[in-house]
Design an enzyme around this catalytic site. Structure first.
Site, PDB file in Angstrom:
ATOM      1  N   ALA A 163       0.991  -0.807   0.035  1.00 18.66           N
ATOM      2  CA  ALA A 163      -0.067   0.142   0.041  1.00 18.66           C
ATOM      3  C   ALA A 163       0.990   1.332  -0.093  1.00 18.66           C
ATOM      4  O   ALA A 163       1.925   1.096   0.369  1.00 18.66           O
ATOM      5  CB  ALA A 163      -0.724  -0.105   1.180  1.00 18.66           C
ATOM      6  N   GLY A 170       0.532  -4.835   1.021  1.00 18.88           N
ATOM      7  CA  GLY A 170      -0.678  -4.794   0.362  1.00 18.88           C
ATOM      8  C   GLY A 170      -0.343  -5.706  -1.081  1.00 18.88           C
ATOM      9  O   GLY A 170      -1.182  -6.195  -1.825  1.00 18.88           O
TER      10      GLY A 170
END
Ligand code: CAA
Length: 259
Positions: free
Chosen positions: A64, A109
């Site tokens: 992320a 992520g």
């Protein structure tokens, strides 16, 4: 979609997360693009398998976006986590199989994105990990849940608590990936696997995915009923009658027709 390239090769779609300046890190825009990708795949009934990869030679997805997350409030972070979780859940529940072709860093992520896919294969340059505790946070796009389900709670806890990255050979050993290839052989291997899957009866492939996914979420007594229903649902289809008929008549079956 600004950050996702989509290519079609017959029944196989290849989606590439393309944000090279940040090693394909997932900011809100990329998450929104992934949502749009799922819409596009669902709208095209000719696509039987999706391959997901990252652009460039270095990263699948490096996580992320830390620059976007750094200044989030608690409430904003929860909403960011929900955005990622909602998109990844849609990907996981996509009717067709999704293959992650992990071509480099799959951290945070990125590892979580690969785990929302059905099958993971990778290059020998791939690096997996959940480095979040080293950043002062937990994994936020399903990592605590999917890693524990894939490699077992003990190994998932060790990896997440230690924030230690692992190379492809270790990912293979713990069952996080199914196969490792030299970088130049990764996409051909992914496409070959996708074509093999695409040749099988699409209704049966989709039902198998649903049976495994849905069944794993409930007790065994309910899980086998899910399988029974999906198994029964394949019968009286053209593809079931052609597949079984061809076997009994000792001939090759005609191409399956998804009906
Ligand atoms: N977020 C934002 N930008 C990122 C990024 C990320 N996750 N990963 C890499 N980048 C950016 C870098 O900031 C850098 O940008 P600049 O050129 O503008 O400085 C560019 O991508 C190239 O990265 P590096 O210079 O760091 O490349 P490297 O080869 O030296 O290192 C790397 C590669 C080891 C992957 C390193 O970039 C790295 O450690 N990245 C972060 C990995 C990480 O911690 N991911 C987890 C994020 S948290 C998360 O994902 C939470 C969740 O579950 C929702």
């Amino acid at each position: 979609m600004t950050h996702i390239l989509l290519e079609k090769k017959g029944p196989v779609a290849i989606a590439t997360v393309n944000r090279p300046k940040a090693l394909n890190a997932l900011n809100s825009e990329v998450l929104t693009d992934l949502d749009a990708l799922i819409d596009a795949i669902q709208a095209d009934e000719t696509i039987r398998v999706l391959i997901l990869t990252g652009s460039g030679e270095k990263a699948f997805v490096a996580g992320a976006d830390i620059a976007e997350m750094a200044r989030l409030s608690k409430a904003e972070a929860e909403a960011f986590g929900k955005h990622g979780n909602d998109v990844f859940r849609r990907l996981e529940q996509l009717a067709i199989p999704v293959i992650a072709a992990v071509n480099g860093y799959a951290l945070g992520g990125g590892c979580e994105l690969s785990m929302a896919c059905d099958v993971r294969i990778c290059s020998d340059t791939a690096v997996f990990g959940q480095p979040e505790t080293g950043l002062g946070i937990t994994p936020g796009f399903g990592g605590t849940q999917r890693l524990a389900r894939l490699v077992g709670a003990g190994m998932a806890k060790q990896l997440i608590f230690s924030a230690r990255n692992i190379k492809a050979d270790e990912a293979l050993r713990i069952g996080l990936v199914n196969a490792v290839y030299p970088p130049e052989e990764l996409m051909p291997a992914a496409e070959k696997l996708a074509e093999t899957i695409a040749k099988n009866a699409p209704i049966a492939v989709r039902a198998s995915k649903k049976a495994i996914n849905d069944g794993l979420e409930v007790p065994m007594d309910e899980a086998i009923v899910i399988e029974e229903n999906l198994f029964g649902g394949c019968f009286e289809t053209y593809d079931q009658q052609e597949g079984m008929g061809a076997f009994l008549e000792k001939r090759r079956h005609e191409p399956f027709q998804n009906r």
